[in-house]
Design an enzyme around this catalytic site. Structure first.
Site, short mmCIF file in Angstrom:
data_model
loop_
_atom_site.label_atom_id
_atom_site.label_comp_id
_atom_site.label_asym_id
_atom_site.label_seq_id
_atom_site.Cartn_x
_atom_site.Cartn_y
_atom_site.Cartn_z
N GLY A 16 -5.81 0.83 6.10
CA GLY A 16 -4.84 -0.14 5.73
C GLY A 16 -5.85 -1.46 5.98
N ASP A 17 -6.60 -1.32 7.52
CA ASP A 17 -7.00 -2.83 7.65
C ASP A 17 -7.91 -2.91 6.70
OD1 ASP A 17 -4.81 -1.87 10.12
OD2 ASP A 17 -6.15 -1.51 10.98
N GLY A 37 -1.62 4.75 -4.42
CA GLY A 37 -2.38 3.14 -4.02
C GLY A 37 -1.67 2.64 -3.85
N SER A 92 1.23 -0.76 0.08
CA SER A 92 -0.19 -0.20 -0.08
C SER A 92 0.99 1.55 -0.02
CB SER A 92 -0.97 0.39 1.31
OG SER A 92 -0.23 -0.81 2.89
N GLY A 113 -0.52 5.17 -0.08
CA GLY A 113 -1.34 6.03 0.97
C GLY A 113 -2.47 6.14 -0.88
#
Length: 316
Positions: free
Chosen positions: A258-259, A232, A227, A229
């Protein structure tokens, strides 16, 4: 209904989110709003999975003194609670969020675990694992547990012919990636900074990120997701590599995105989706979470619309 997913959170937290116009250091700051949520990476993943309609069991370590915050969430979302209760309080993470989206984290100390506590979680996980079941191992380790604690859990998952999805960082990630090949996680989702820490070098270009992802694939990890941010995420598997970019969304907070991406990734793996479908769904989950308070997803139509609108660029 899809098969049950198990999430493991060894170091959960109560998230106290405080909204401010702008944080003034050394001054009295008046909050616009505040909220308290059950948190920790695996708990957040379990919550998002439950919102999607996935039967989910959550296990790990909780402090008995303030477990009610978590129990309320589990009851509301019909998450099967298999957490081990320890004496004391689960830690609190204070998130100070400014109007422009700047977030300052203050993570308070939490429980100190013992080797016997990890053994108890291991036994629970062994009971919950089954062939082809997905197990999400997320977050940091509490004080008292060795850096290679996840390796023990990965061996249990592999021994039951289940698949592990891992999202951790630092020394626990490095230790997990040194596990026997048969016990490596099936999929991992580091962010770029976490991957740079593991690699020991800056990864400033798409080519450098791809090379690091391929290095992880060469260890025996089936799916690597990095990831990035607002830039993408990179998805790399045996099918190839692609970059996924969500549509632009105005938001004041990226907390929990993110989770949510891990939850979307897990849903895609349940359905044995191809790489592009996996990238779209994981990105749709993450984008849908943006700006939404607590460990929650919006309705399914919103997630599906964002997944469909995600831009995909192939590498190579």
């Amino acid at each position: 209904m899809s098969a049950r997913v198990v999430t493991v959170t060894l170091n959960p937290a109560i998230d106290q989110t405080v909204m401010l116009d702008a944080l003034q250091l050394g001054a009295v700051n008046r909050a616009i709003s505040a909220r308290i949520d059950a948190g920790g990476k695996g708990v957040n993943v379990a919550s998002c999975l439950a919102d999607w309609g996935v039967e989910t069991t959550a296990t790990g370590l909780l402090g008995r003194a303030n477990a009610s915050v978590f129990e309320t969430l589990f009851d509301a979302k019909h998450i099967d609670d298999r957490f081990l209760r320890l004496s004391g309080e689960t830690r609190t993470n204070i998130k100070i969020v400014e109007r422009d989206g700047t977030t300052t984290d203050v993570n308070l100390p939490g429980l100190k675990a013992k080797a016997g506590d990890l053994d108890a979680v291991s036994r629970t996980l062994g009971d919950l694992c089954a062939a082809d079941r997905l197990v999400v191992l997320s977050g940091s380790l509490p004080a008292g547990l060795p850096e290679d604690s996840y390796v023990e859990l990965l061996k249990i998952v592999a021994g039951k012919q289940a698949r592990a999805v891992m999202d951790t960082s630092g020394a626990p990630l490095a230790a997990a990636l040194k596990a026997p090949k048969s016990a490596l996680p099936y999929a991992i989702k580091p962010n770029r900074h976490e991957l740079e820490t593991w690699a020991g070098r800056a990864l400033n270009t798409p080519a450098e990120l791809l090379a690091a992802a391929q290095q992880l694939r060469s260890l025996g990890i089936a799916l690597v997701v990095i990831s990035q941010g607002e830039h993408g995420a990179l998805f790399v598997s045996a099918e190839g590599a692609l970059q996924a970019q969500a549509p632009a969304i105005a938001t004041s907070s990226t907390v929990g995105a993110g989770d949510a991406m891990v939850a979307g990734l897990t849903v895609a793996l349940q359905g044995n989706a191809d790489l592009e479908t996996t990238a779209r769904l994981a990105t749709g989950f993450a984008a849908a979470k943006l700006g939404l308070p607590g460990p929650n997803l919006p309705d399914r139509r919103r997630v599906e619309a964002l997944a469909a609108a995600t831009r995909i660029k192939l590498h190579g």
